[in-house]
Design a protein around this motif. Structure first.
Motif, short mmCIF file in Angstrom:
data_model
loop_
_atom_site.label_atom_id
_atom_site.label_comp_id
_atom_site.label_asym_id
_atom_site.label_seq_id
_atom_site.Cartn_x
_atom_site.Cartn_y
_atom_site.Cartn_z
N THR A 168 0.85 -1.18 0.00
CA THR A 168 0.00 0.00 0.00
C THR A 168 0.89 1.23 0.00
O THR A 168 1.75 1.37 0.86
CB THR A 168 -0.88 0.02 1.26
OG1 THR A 168 -1.58 -1.21 1.35
CG2 THR A 168 -1.89 1.16 1.20
N ILE A 180 2.14 4.76 0.77
CA ILE A 180 1.89 5.62 1.93
C ILE A 180 2.34 7.06 1.69
O ILE A 180 2.45 7.84 2.62
CB ILE A 180 2.58 5.07 3.20
CG1 ILE A 180 4.08 4.94 2.97
CG2 ILE A 180 1.97 3.75 3.61
CD1 ILE A 180 4.85 4.63 4.24
N ARG A 181 2.59 7.40 0.44
CA ARG A 181 3.07 8.76 0.18
C ARG A 181 1.96 9.80 0.34
O ARG A 181 2.23 10.98 0.49
CB ARG A 181 3.67 8.88 -1.23
CG ARG A 181 4.92 8.08 -1.44
CD ARG A 181 5.99 8.34 -0.39
NE ARG A 181 6.45 9.73 -0.40
CZ ARG A 181 7.61 10.12 0.08
NH1 ARG A 181 8.45 9.24 0.58
NH2 ARG A 181 7.93 11.39 0.07
N PRO A 196 -2.66 10.17 1.36
CA PRO A 196 -3.81 9.45 1.95
C PRO A 196 -4.58 8.54 0.99
O PRO A 196 -5.38 7.75 1.43
CB PRO A 196 -4.71 10.59 2.43
CG PRO A 196 -3.82 11.76 2.54
CD PRO A 196 -2.81 11.61 1.48
N LEU A 197 -4.34 8.66 -0.31
CA LEU A 197 -5.06 7.81 -1.24
C LEU A 197 -4.83 6.33 -0.94
O LEU A 197 -5.72 5.51 -1.06
CB LEU A 197 -4.64 8.11 -2.68
CG LEU A 197 -5.36 9.23 -3.39
CD1 LEU A 197 -4.83 9.36 -4.81
CD2 LEU A 197 -6.86 9.02 -3.42
N GLY A 198 -3.58 6.00 -0.56
CA GLY A 198 -3.25 4.61 -0.24
C GLY A 198 -3.42 3.67 -1.42
O GLY A 198 -4.08 2.65 -1.33
N CYS A 199 -2.82 4.00 -2.56
CA CYS A 199 -2.94 3.18 -3.76
C CYS A 199 -2.36 1.78 -3.51
O CYS A 199 -1.36 1.62 -2.82
CB CYS A 199 -2.19 3.82 -4.93
SG CYS A 199 -2.92 5.34 -5.49
N GLY A 216 -0.25 0.41 -10.52
CA GLY A 216 -1.27 0.67 -9.51
C GLY A 216 -1.15 2.04 -8.89
O GLY A 216 -2.03 2.48 -8.17
N SER A 267 -1.04 6.20 -8.71
CA SER A 267 -1.72 7.27 -9.46
C SER A 267 -0.84 8.49 -9.65
O SER A 267 -1.29 9.49 -10.20
CB SER A 267 -3.04 7.69 -8.79
OG SER A 267 -3.30 7.02 -7.62
N ARG A 294 5.05 9.99 -7.41
CA ARG A 294 5.52 9.73 -6.06
C ARG A 294 5.26 8.28 -5.67
O ARG A 294 6.04 7.67 -4.94
CB ARG A 294 4.80 10.66 -5.06
CG ARG A 294 5.25 12.11 -5.14
CD ARG A 294 4.20 13.03 -4.50
NE ARG A 294 3.96 12.72 -3.09
CZ ARG A 294 4.69 13.19 -2.08
NH1 ARG A 294 5.71 13.99 -2.33
NH2 ARG A 294 4.42 12.89 -0.86
#
Lengths: 120, 420
Positions: free
Chosen positions: A6, A8-9, A11-14, A29, A31, A34
């Protein structure tokens, strides 16, 4: 080898998929750039920002909050925490003041993240 | 009685951003009232990083984020009172406060901005059986003791609830040398941000037990352990699943409650779902000229959105003051914003299609974890827009934008719902 993690760069948590083939690393995966950078780094050389508090003598608060100015290797966070715990400074302290240079040999400086005035 | 154009209750991130926005929109006469001894609110104790990516395009710690706003407020010369507690607000915008140097003072405000934030759900509200030993803290109290006071709370810790503060504290306690044994979460999903689960639990191998709760606290003088059990779909403990954890500390991270005693005693309508006021698209409550923003309106997970919301409250308060008493009658027929299937609530609750801004941000939370679903916006029951969502969870606030020019005439409501 594929690793799922996941991001963590932000809050989206791609949900990232990182594929390592010999020397090449590909990330899917994400977006944003970063995310790609994080995924590649997390698999090959994971890093973290460490935050904590340093004791302040003579201040209007007993502690000053601090952070590593740059990322440190994930497996070095324990040593960085120890260095922060051993440190003690005199008030006043200003945001951005370097309190420890090159913490635990990581190359990262520890800087204050708030102001602590002298006790009046 | 002393008069102020805009009185802001609370000097945390919401109050500061609202004040700056009111100033930028032409209000000279502003007063921030803060009950703590410093500005910045809860950010002062949130010493971890991850704040400000949206606002400042960099990752800051809580004190740094607060510091930037405090510096901006100081640079603007915005007056504030510290150690000052507001004891009442009236619908006619009379604000009464007390502090040690002035005693009790009442000021008349042109507009009031409510920015009091929220507080933690305490043990008493959780009905956890057992005795009342020392060693039980809400996560935020432990955060303050460790990060501000420099005290230690315990060596062996169990955390009930997977809210963000609990997750952050799991990492902090581990870094401070304590052993965090487990995080138990009543719901089948975490209430915290995914990145906090990754960075604060996964990094340290701390187990997160979903659909689990504390069924007993052991110990007389000090906590000696807790019993954790699995819960069924009705959130009732399943007999036979009890597990004992030896610990000296139990942290509670079981939700935040907007602090609206002032709001309700002013007779302002409160939404039972959010615990905050009902507001229109200007963030104005049911009392004219009283606006609300930040965690007192609904609990946010990101301070960046608190700042953004507070800027709107500041702008609205400024416009209200400038408009004075005229022009108020120009209100259009307000459209009701409805939380449909799968949506817990929306902020705002109504939109004025005539006087609304060109774009209104609607913030909301979903009521369950949804994968590969669609958000559907309906205008008067007719589908307007459909947005594909890979994942939505109650722990992460969602938002959509509604454009003024997209709203057809003759409708009475806008609904947001989740569909397959």
């Amino acid at each position: 080898m594929t690793t799922e993690l996941t991001c963590i760069r932000c809050p989206l948590g791609c949900a990232l998929k990182v594929e390592v083939n010999g020397g090449s690393v590909s990330v899917t995966g994400n977006s944003c750039p970063r995310g790609a950078e994080y995924g590649a780094k997390e698999v090959t050389a994971p890093v973290r920002v460490v935050t904590g508090s340093v004791r302040v003598d003579g201040g209007d608060m007993p502690l000053v909050s601090v952070k590593t100015l740059s990322d440190v290797p994930k497996d070095m966070t324990g040593q960085v925490i120890e260095a922060i715990k051993r440190c003690r400074v005199m008030a006043p302290v200003s945001t951005g003041d370097v309190l420890i240079v090159d913490a635990a040999g990581t190359g990262a400086d520890i800087v204050a993240t708030r102001d602590v005035k002298s006790r009046s | 009685m002393e008069y102020r154009d805009v009185v802001i209750i609370g000097g945390g991130p919401a109050g500061l951003a609202a004040a700056l926005s009111a100033r930028r929109n032409g209000v000279e006469d502003i007063l921030i009232i803060e009950r703590d001894e410093r500005l910045g609110g809860i950010l002062n104790q949130c010493i971890h990083n991850g704040f400000g990516l949206h606002t400042f395009k960099e990752e800051l710690t809580g004190p740094e984020y607060a510091g930037r706003y405090i510096n901006m407020a100081e640079a603007e010369g915005i007056p504030y009172k510290l150690n000052t507690m507001v004891t009442s607000v009236t619908p006619g915008r009379e604000v009464t406060y007390i502090n040690p140097s002035e005693g009790e003072v009442t000021v008349k405000a042109g507009a009031v901005i409510l920015a009091m934030g929220c507080r933690e759900r305490p043990r008493g509200a959780l009905n956890v059986p057992g005795s009342r030993p020392a060693g039980i803290y809400t996560a935020g109290t432990a955060q303050r003791l460790i990060n501000i006071e420099g005290l230690s709370v315990g060596r062996k810790v169990v955390i009930l609830g997977s809210g963000d503060i609990g997750l952050i504290m799991a990492r902090r306690l581990t870094w401070e040398g304590a052993e965090v044994k487990v995080v138990a979460e009543l719901m089948p999903y975490s209430g915290g941000l995914k990145r906090n689960i990754v960075q604060c639990l996964d990094d340290f191998g701390i187990p997160l037990k979903l659909s689990h709760t504390v069924v007993r606290i052991h110990g007389k003088e000090r906590v000696t352990g807790v019993t954790i059990a699995q819960v069924d779909a009705g959130r009732k403990p399943v007999p036979g699943t009890e597990e004992y954890y030896e610990c000296d500390t139990l942290l509670l991270s079981c939700g935040l409650l907007p602090e609206n005693e002032l709001t309700s005693s002013a007779g302002i309508g409160i939404n039972r779902v959010t615990g905050g006021a009902f507001v229109n698209d200007r963030l104005e409550t049911s009392a004219e000229g009283i606006f609300a923003c930040g965690n007192v309106l609904h609990v946010h997970d990101l301070v960046d959105y608190v700042s953004e919301e507070a800027e709107l409250a500041g702008l609205s308060a400024a416009e209200f003051v400038k408009r004075g008493k005229e022009a108020c009658a120009e209100h259009g027929e307000a459209l009701c914003l409805k939380a449909g299937e799968g949506i817990r609530y929306t902020i705002p609750n109504t939109v004025d299609p005539v006087n609304m801004a060109d774009k209104v941000t609607v913030r909301f939370r979903v009521s369950d974890v949804y994968r590969d679903k669609q958000l559907v916006i309906l205008y008067g029951g007719k589908e307007h827009r459909r947005i594909k969502k890979r994942i939505m969870s109650p722990g992460e606030m969602e938002q959509v934008t509604i454009g003024k020019d997209t709203i057809p005439e003759g409708i009475s409501d806008i609904t947001i719902r989740v569909e397959d």
